[in-house]
Design an enzyme around this catalytic site. Structure first.
Site, PDB file in Angstrom:
ATOM      1  CG  HIS A  80      -1.714   1.274   1.338  1.00 19.98           C
ATOM      2  ND1 HIS A  80      -1.263   2.361   2.059  1.00 19.98           N
ATOM      3  CD2 HIS A  80      -2.889   1.648   0.796  1.00 19.98           C
ATOM      4  CE1 HIS A  80      -2.136   3.346   1.956  1.00 19.98           C
ATOM      5  NE2 HIS A  80      -3.140   2.936   1.203  1.00 19.98           N
ATOM      6  CB  CYS A 121      33.524   2.406 -22.597  1.00 23.53           C
ATOM      7  SG  CYS A 121      34.925   1.297 -22.410  1.00 23.53           S
TER       8      CYS A 121
END
Length: 803
Positions: free
Chosen positions: A425, A756
């Site tokens: 919830h 990279c």
């Protein structure tokens, strides 16, 4: 309709007679149950049978007890602040509970309950009695948990009492507040009651399932939470459940098991049946065996995920579902399905990212909800009875929430709970309200105190972090439709699997570098040789921890292979079928030593940076059985999980002879270059890789320039040395010569080549240099993607003008 006609009208309808269009008649929840019973049973989706009272039945009940004027007066007094919310709600609920059933309606409910028992072969079947409001489970409002559900209800009188209590729950304090928040008229909403045959999940398990990732909106996964016993503990967030992620596109392939993630939850308690009309269920602690065991088997996980895909396909939108497994029959049922109301409605064109500055001490962590960062003072509240003590703008800290907490959740800067998973919830409502939350911390209410200044960060992926003090942070917002197109591929460097899906909307050309060692360090945690040579581990805490981590696996080696493969799969899946280049482990010996059991197997080196690392380890007798496990993980990733977009990359390969030996060992372990489309790349980070590039190109399918190590080894500078930091530069002419030369050689050899590193994002001129040199791809961290994309586009435009 006159009074006589109304009194004789049908008070209820069976699920099989309902469709999704019947929301005004039976509310969103019951209309959806009817739709599934009617349309999806033949497609393998099981839904427990039952019936629903109509919205008109609720209105007839209100009219028969002369409640209309009283309800209107009390609500008017509430709006005028002549009554408090608590007092108005209490009076309305008491009036509804004190009402009587019209004879015709009562008779129809009793008759239908007996018929349900006849169909089930039981005299007084146990049923779930669920509230279904006519403004519920709508695309823009979930109304999650606003009305009541009653489980294990037996007998006609108990059923009628539960139905009356459902009617009253239309006016809980939380429901009144939520309707006001969403702009619904309080008296315009009616309530239907669903009466559904109970599944014996008290003997099995249950949980919640979404047909997308609830945090990122990634729409190619099914997210499943599971706990023992009845599902209320998962929904309420009173347990930390198991979590599974399944890749949807591969579910129709019987040869694959595309489970990307299996997280073992604590599952501290479970809800089970007990006798008695007043308390038909009770909560008990789980056994140690239950806590250490997954609720669902792999086939059950896949079956549930397939049901989610069928339901999503039928409704044409992402769905939020509840499921239950009968412990007597082993069958799995869907007991609720409603539209997902947050991620499916988020604006896909805008991308907001949060960047955290320097922080205080990390205090604790848990599962993150959202991707935002918030700061504030702790407001610790342990009971919903004390919510009036909440201070607006504070960080709400509590054990768990239920719908009674909604009035203050929307006023919180952030929410932190001890218990709960990503479908609890607290998570659902925080997501819907746009409030960052960290759930399932375990002990936040014990460690944090009122008035304490903290920073709640959900910006790092699935794992949220809480820091002492108020840290500075920045927010970047970019529109994806404003990004330029580039011929040069811009890819992503990834390390953390939990963060991968946060970036799935980026139009990246794949993953240019996935660091295997990060997954080993953070998810596997065990040195591979501590598993292959387990007998060499001495008795003590490290061996005990290895035993704990590998419990549940028939073979300890399977723990390493499965955990590593699944971790990497979350990266490979995010941009599938675009390539995911995974670098085999590139720890230095001191870093390997930090893994569990690592000190037993690692040498003490004076200079680990240029020592026993990369390719030299893979064929050495000192590590080759560890490398065999890495190869098995890549093979599992490609062949069993299905990610044939994975490219293996070898780091720190010093010589061509070393390359041959590594490729031979890989082939021995089922990774033969060219077989089943397997490509193998090599890192270009040593001058020998440039000098002998043509020979390396004969052995590998591509290169990836590691600019940090190449700069270090070209200039002879320790990249970690503060004293030499001013000399360390990828723009040094010698380094630029190395980069331009290897790009030229790779292109002439017909091999792909990328880089990279951060230099292209920090230095636009460097990006232009790479583009002019003819690089195929540039791979950067996700937070640099926008800057590099812009720099590359500008460089390409400059080249076009020059031509």
């Amino acid at each position: 309709m006159n009074v006589q006609e109304r009194d004789s009208a049908a008070a209820l309808q069976w699920f099989e007679d309902l469709t999704r269009d019947d929301v005004p008649t039976v509310g969103g929840k019951n209309a959806s149950l009817g739709e599934m019973v009617r349309s999806l049973g033949k497609r393998g989706v099981r839904v427990p049978p039952g019936f629903a009272t109509t919205a008109d039945t609720y209105r007839r009940y209100v009219a028969a007890n002369d409640l209309e004027d009283m309800l209107a007066d009390l609500l008017a007094d509430l709006d005028a602040r002549r009554l408090s919310l608590a007092e108005a709600g209490r009076r309305i609920r008491a009036a509804i509970l004190g009402g009587h059933w019209p004879e015709e309606i009562e008779a129809q409910i009793r008759t239908a309950y007996r018929e349900l028992g006849r169909r089930a072969g039981q005299d007084a079947p146990a049923v779930a009695v669920r509230s279904s409001a006519t403004a519920e489970d709508l695309p823009d409002a979930s109304f999650a948990g606003q009305q009541e559900t009653f489980l294990n209800v037996r007998g006609e009188d108990a059923l009628l009492a539960a139905c009356r209590r459902c009617f009253a729950s239309l006016f809980t304090d939380r429901a009144i507040t939520y309707r006001k928040l969403k702009g619904f008229g309080q008296l315009e909403v009616a309530l239907s009651v669903g009466v559904q045959l109970m599944v014996r999940s008290d003997l099995g398990g249950s949980g919640v399932m979404f047909s997308l990732d609830t945090e990122s909106g990634f729409d190619r996964v099914v997210l499943i939470n599971a706990a023992w016993g009845l599902g209320e503990t998962v929904v309420q967030g009173t347990v930390s459940p198991d979590e599974y992620q399944v890749y949807k596109p591969f579910l129709d392939r019987a040869d694959l098991v595309p489970i990307l993630h299996k997280g073992l939850g604590a599952k501290e308690i479970k809800m089970i049946y007990q006798g008695g009309a007043e308390a038909p269920t009770r909560t008990v602690p789980t056994s140690k065996a239950e806590r250490e065991r997954f609720v669902l088997s792999d086939p059950e996980i896949l079956d549930l995920a397939r049901a989610a895909v069928v339901i999503e396909d039928h409704y044409g939108q992402p769905m939020d579902m509840e499921w239950a497994r009968d412990g007597e029959t082993g069958l799995i049922y869907i007991v609720q399905a409603r539209p997902e109301t947050v991620q499916s409605r988020s604006e896909a064109g805008a991308f907001r990212s949060y960047r955290l500055g320097s922080t205080g001490e990390k205090l604790l962590g848990g599962l993150s909800v959202g991707n935002a960062i918030a700061t504030g003072e702790v407001c610790l509240i342990e009971s919903a009875a004390d919510i009036d003590q909440f201070v607006d703008g504070a960080v709400l800290v509590t054990a768990n929430t239920d719908p009674d907490w909604v009035p203050i959740m929307k006023r919180a800067a952030a929410i932190v709970t001890d218990h709960g998973g990503r479908t609890s919830h607290a998570a659902i409502i925080s997501r819907e309200l746009g409030v960052p939350a960290i759930v399932g911390t375990g002990n936040a209410t014990h460690l944090l105190h009122d008035g304490q200044e903290i920073t709640v960060s959900c910006a790092g992926g699935d794992e949220g972090e809480i820091y002492a003090g108020k840290a500075a942070f920045s927010i970047d917002e970019t529109r994806l439709d404003e990004l330029p197109e580039t011929r040069t591929e811009v890819m992503l460097n990834m390390a953390n699997p939990a963060a991968a899906t946060r970036w799935w909307r980026l139009p990246a050309d794949g993953v240019g570098l996935a660091r295997m060692e990060f997954v080993i360090s953070n998810e596997v945690r065990v040195h591979p040789l501590a598993l292959t040579r387990y007998d060499q581990l001495g008795a003590g805490p490290e061996r005990d921890e290895v035993d704990r981590l590998t419990r549940g696996f028939e073979n300890r080696l399977d723990y390493f292979v499965e955990t590593l493969a699944r971790g990497l799969s979350r990266i490979a899946a995010t941009w599938y079928p675009r390539p995911a280049i995974i670098r085999m482990s590139d720890f230095k010996s001191n870093e390997y030593g930090d893994l569990l059991g690592g000190r037993v197997f690692e040498p003490a080196e004076q200079n680990p940076m240029i020592g026993f690392r990369g390719a030299s380890r893979y064929y050495s007798d000192a590590y080759r059985d560890g490398f065999a496990l890495e190869c098995r993980a890549i093979r599992r990733l490609r062949n069993e999980l299905g990610f044939d977009n994975v490219i293996a990359m070898i780091p720190f390969c010093r010589t061509v002879g070393e390359a041959d030996r590594v490729l031979e060992v890989m082939a021995e372990n089922g990774l033969r270059r060219g077989e089943d489309g397997l490509q193998v790349y090599v890192m270009c980070e040593i001058p020998s890789n440039v000098i002998d590039a043509e020979a390396f190109a004969e052995r590998f399918d591509g290169f990836s320039i590691g600019s940090n190590d190449l700069t270090q080894l070209t200039l002879g500078i320790d990249r970690d040395s503060e004293a030499l930091a001013a000399l360390f530069s990828e723009r040094d002419p010698a380094v630029l010569w190395m980069i331009e030369t290897v790009i030229s050689k790779a292109r002439k050899s017909g091999r792909k080549i990328g880089l990279c590193g951060q230099a292209p994002s920090n230095d636009p001129d460097f990006a232009r240099l790479l583009v002019r040199a003819g690089i195929n791809s540039i791979s950067v961290t996700p937070d640099s993607f926008f800057a590099v994309k812009a720099n590359v586009a500008e460089a390409e435009a400059g080249l076009d003008r020059a031509r």
